[in-house]
Design a protein around this motif. Structure first.
Motif, PDB file in Angstrom:
ATOM      1  N   PHE A 124      43.763   6.632  14.391  1.00  0.00           N
ATOM      2  CA  PHE A 124      42.755   5.694  13.925  1.00  0.00           C
ATOM      3  C   PHE A 124      43.423   4.373  13.588  1.00  0.00           C
ATOM      4  O   PHE A 124      44.652   4.285  13.441  1.00  0.00           O
ATOM      5  N   SER A 125      42.592   3.340  13.474  1.00  0.00           N
ATOM      6  CA  SER A 125      43.053   2.003  13.112  1.00  0.00           C
ATOM      7  C   SER A 125      42.302   1.533  11.878  1.00  0.00           C
ATOM      8  O   SER A 125      41.145   1.906  11.661  1.00  0.00           O
ATOM      9  N   ILE A 126      42.960   0.709  11.080  1.00  0.00           N
ATOM     10  CA  ILE A 126      42.366   0.161   9.863  1.00  0.00           C
ATOM     11  C   ILE A 126      42.274  -1.352  10.024  1.00  0.00           C
ATOM     12  O   ILE A 126      43.271  -2.009  10.371  1.00  0.00           O
ATOM     13  N   TYR A 127      41.088  -1.905   9.785  1.00  0.00           N
ATOM     14  CA  TYR A 127      40.835  -3.335   9.939  1.00  0.00           C
ATOM     15  C   TYR A 127      40.295  -3.891   8.621  1.00  0.00           C
ATOM     16  O   TYR A 127      39.761  -3.151   7.783  1.00  0.00           O
ATOM     17  N   ASN A 128      40.423  -5.201   8.488  1.00  0.00           N
ATOM     18  CA  ASN A 128      39.825  -5.904   7.363  1.00  0.00           C
ATOM     19  C   ASN A 128      38.368  -6.194   7.681  1.00  0.00           C
ATOM     20  O   ASN A 128      38.037  -6.665   8.774  1.00  0.00           O
ATOM     21  N   LEU A 129      37.491  -5.905   6.737  1.00  0.00           N
ATOM     22  CA  LEU A 129      36.058  -6.060   6.982  1.00  0.00           C
ATOM     23  C   LEU A 129      35.648  -7.516   7.125  1.00  0.00           C
ATOM     24  O   LEU A 129      34.724  -7.831   7.884  1.00  0.00           O
ATOM     25  N   HIS A 130      36.319  -8.433   6.453  1.00  0.00           N
ATOM     26  CA  HIS A 130      35.856  -9.815   6.392  1.00  0.00           C
ATOM     27  C   HIS A 130      36.375 -10.673   7.542  1.00  0.00           C
ATOM     28  O   HIS A 130      35.699 -11.621   7.955  1.00  0.00           O
ATOM     29  N   ASP A 131      37.561 -10.388   8.069  1.00  0.00           N
ATOM     30  CA  ASP A 131      38.101 -11.212   9.151  1.00  0.00           C
ATOM     31  C   ASP A 131      38.460 -10.414  10.394  1.00  0.00           C
ATOM     32  O   ASP A 131      39.025 -10.983  11.346  1.00  0.00           O
ATOM     33  N   ALA A 132      38.152  -9.096  10.439  1.00  0.00           N
ATOM     34  CA  ALA A 132      38.399  -8.237  11.594  1.00  0.00           C
ATOM     35  C   ALA A 132      39.872  -8.197  11.980  1.00  0.00           C
ATOM     36  O   ALA A 132      40.210  -7.934  13.134  1.00  0.00           O
ATOM     37  N   ARG A 133      40.755  -8.421  11.028  1.00  0.00           N
ATOM     38  CA  ARG A 133      42.192  -8.376  11.313  1.00  0.00           C
ATOM     39  C   ARG A 133      42.691  -6.938  11.205  1.00  0.00           C
ATOM     40  O   ARG A 133      42.376  -6.227  10.267  1.00  0.00           O
ATOM     41  N   GLN A 134      43.467  -6.532  12.202  1.00  0.00           N
ATOM     42  CA  GLN A 134      44.012  -5.177  12.200  1.00  0.00           C
ATOM     43  C   GLN A 134      45.118  -5.067  11.162  1.00  0.00           C
ATOM     44  O   GLN A 134      46.076  -5.840  11.165  1.00  0.00           O
TER      45      GLN A 134
END
Length: 672
Positions: A124-134
């Motif tokens: 799985f991958s984890i991203y930032n919700l506000h800027d879609a940064r991985q």
């Protein structure tokens, strides 16, 4: 004299059969007809002229005419649909604000706090919700991840991905990094591998339950999670981490590091619940023997403690088979494994456990379970160990098998939907039933989604800041794709109203999924089979706007969309697929921000209204106690009654008394 053209036109207006030359009246008798005159008759009816064609030309002509008629009907129908579509007012369509491009089509998406978890081919991958940064990529699984469960634990997140083999793992995410806790059902021998079918984590993360299947059996494993120990063990994770391994992180701008070498406390299994046994004949000879041999009153009403003999069951089975023999003939299908739906409930008057058991406030104390095709909702105490005997402390029987159940996010309301379309509404916090209501005829419940209670004030939907008691509303998606709104209050009976009707002509507009939007009062997202995603205002029955990924992306499987709605932020995520791709081709996850829409601008920021700004009508509708003195008095009387009654203690005293009386009566019967 008439012209030749006039005589020809006159001839065309004559009946079916005409004669060349002079017109004569035939004699009444068929014997006097001249056979030579038959050649002088001319066929003028075009239909009968076609009927005179030999076979197979007549059949070909009819098929061609039928084809043309059907094609003309389709053209007319499409033309009318086009006119209706052009005259229809289309909602404003908003594009996404961000995009995350992926190398493969993800099976699921989960959102927790400010993090987005997206399934991958081997992790799985984890991203930032506000800027879609991985932020981080975890790829250590052998197969693809099929589902992800994420729960907020204050500032931390408990995450549980389930891979294609049905193996579920627990991860702990905090500001210091990502920690691996435990694999729940992984085994060394693949032939004995079990799969996790369903899971749930209690509000606050104190307990977790996993529905496991394997070797033709199904059971429910319940664990106690040591979240207090985890918070202490991750305070200084660098002491247990090898710095060489920590340096081998992916080459990206990451703010999370994997700290798998840090050993966290393992969850403790406290229960293993199996499906209830089928009802069989009773060895008891009389009701007195039932009362005398059962140790406690807990679990009474589950259908097991009865005095029905085996011969009576066999007799009823024979009558049933004889009555419905014509429907029972043929091959019997193998009975599927029983499935369970379970919820973690807070302590209340309805779910009160034994007096010696005390649970801290805000922590789940009861596990409610119901199995497919069963009428009973079982209540199990969570304050026990694995060595304790697993018997339900309470049973709620229903008139029909329970099909769907749903617990609100706050844990205060519970809805039990039976297969006959009847809904039972419970207020667990107050310990009162809110009522029983039936869906319209022919409707059966498919899913239930709770809405946070809202009011319509000055033409807009708002959340009241003050406390609201015994007020619930939920949307019910039925199996016929119709959508209904169910509301209930503590002083009035429940009501049901139609939100979206079942489409009759345009089946592509049928709803397939619904998701409430907590950031917007009284709003739900609806997903239709034609790939349309719309925001519906349930108070006004109005479609506010629509959302769609940019072209050429679309929803590859519109009847099963992959999306996630944030509980704390005005965001929702939607997977978009390329039209020329398959599951192994690149895909994208699109981020939609409600605050960026002109029609919804700042709605999420001003959705709460102080109690002082509400008028009397709003307060009455919301059920605030200070606006309803009479109802408040009634509620206070009921609360005092509940406080005075020590239910379980008195039940146990009555049960002991009943057992003694049963034994006494049995002894007297033996003496006689």
């Amino acid at each position: 004299m008439s012209s030749p053209n006039g005589s020809r036109a006159q001839k065309m207006r004559l009946p079916l059969f005409t004669q060349k030359g002079q017109l004569e009246v035939p004699t009444p008798s068929e014997k006097d007809w001249s056979k030579d005159d038959e050649e002088g008759y001319v066929f003028k009816d075009p239909h009968q002229e076609l009927d005179s064609l030999p076979q197979p030309f007549r059949m070909i002509n009819k098929l061609v005419n039928l084809l043309f008629d059907r094609a003309w009907e389709i053209v007319e129908e499409r033309d009318s649909l086009r006119e209706v579509e052009l005259s229809r007012i289309r909602p404003t369509l908003y594009p996404p604000v961000l995009e995350s491009k992926l190398s493969k089509r993800p099976r699921c998406i989960a959102v927790s706090q400010d993090y987005v978890f997206i399934a991958g081919a081997k992790g799985f991958s984890i991203y930032n919700l506000h800027d879609a940064r991985q932020i981080y990529v975890y790829e250590k699984f052998k197969v693809e991840v099929m589902s992800i469960w994420a729960t907020d634990l204050g500032n931390e997140t408990l995450m549980a991905p389930v891979d294609e083999m049905g193996v579920v793992r627990l991860f702990y995410l905090c500001k210091d990094g990502l920690f691996f806790i435990k694999t729940i059902n992984e085994v060394d021998d693949t032939s004995k591998q079990t799969i996790c079918v369903r899971m749930d984590i209690s509000h606050g993360g104190d307990f977790a339950a996993f529905l496991i299947q394997g070797a033709g059996d199904t059971w429910l494993d319940v664990y106690k999670l040591p979240k207090e120990s985890w918070a202490k063990e991750v305070e200084h994770p660098q002491l247990a981490v090898n710095p060489k391994k920590k340096a081998k992180q992916p080459q990206m701008d990451v703010s999370i590091c994997y700290l798998g070498e840090v050993k966290l406390s393992l969850p403790v299994q406290i229960m293993k619940i199996k499906p209830p046994k089928p009802i069989t004949g009773s060895p008891f000879k009389s009701p007195l023997e039932v009362f005398a041999k059962i140790e406690g009153c807990y679990g009474l009403g589950s259908g097991q403690n009865h005095v029905i003999k085996d011969s009576q069951w066999e007799q009823q089975t024979a009558i049933f088979n004889a009555t419905y023999r014509k429907y029972l003939d043929g091959e019997w299908e193998e009975e599927p494994l029983s499935m369970a739906t379970f919820h973690f409930l807070f302590p209340s008057c309805l779910t009160m456990m034994p007096t010696e058991v005390k649970s801290p406030p805000g922590v789940a104390s009861v596990l409610g379970v119901h199995w497919t095709g069963r009428h009973n909702f079982f209540l199990y105490s969570l304050n026990r160990t694995l060595k304790d005997k697993v018997d339900p402390e309470g049973v709620w029987p229903c008139a029909a098998p329970i099909a769907v159940s749903q617990l609100s996010d706050c844990g205060s309301y519970l809805v039990l939907a039976c297969e006959d379309g009847v809904l039972t509404l419970w207020d667990l916090a107050e310990g009162l039933p809110l009522g029983v209501i039936a869906l319209p005829e022919g409707c059966s419940c498919q899913s239930i989604h709770f809405l946070k209670y809202f009011l319509v004030h000055d033409g807009r939907n708002v959340y009241p800041e003050g406390p609201v008691k015994s007020q619930m509303s939920c949307v019910v998606l039925c199996t016929d794709t119709s959508l209904h709104l169910v509301t209930a209050t503590g002083t009035q009976g429940p009501t049901v109203s139609m939100l979206v009707e079942r489409p009759v002509k345009h089946l592509e507009e049928a709803l397939c999924a619904v998701a409430p939007v907590p950031a917007l009062p009284g709003m739900v997202l609806t997903f239709a089979r034609n790939s349309s995603v719309r925001l519906l205002d349930v108070a006004r029955l109005h479609v506010v706007c629509a959302f769609a990924p940019p072209e050429p992306y679309h929803l590859a499987v519109p009847w099963k969309p992959v999306f996630a709605v944030s509980l704390h932020h005005p965001f929702f995520l939607l997977r978009g697929d390329h039209p020329d791709g398959d599951s192994d081709t690149p895909s994208s996850v699109f981020y939609f921000d409600f605050d960026s829409c002109s029609l919804l601008e700042d709605v999420s920021k001003s959705c709460f209204i102080p109690q002082a700004d509400l008028n009397l009508n709003d307060l009455t509708a919301a059920g605030f106690p200070q606006a309803l003195p009479l109802e408040r008095r009634c509620e206070s009387v009921l609360q005092k009654r509940f406080q005075k009654l020590e239910n379980k203690v008195k039940e146990q005293e009555h049960w002991t008394r009943l057992r003694r009386y049963s034994l006494l009566l049995q002894r007297e019967n033996v003496r006689k």
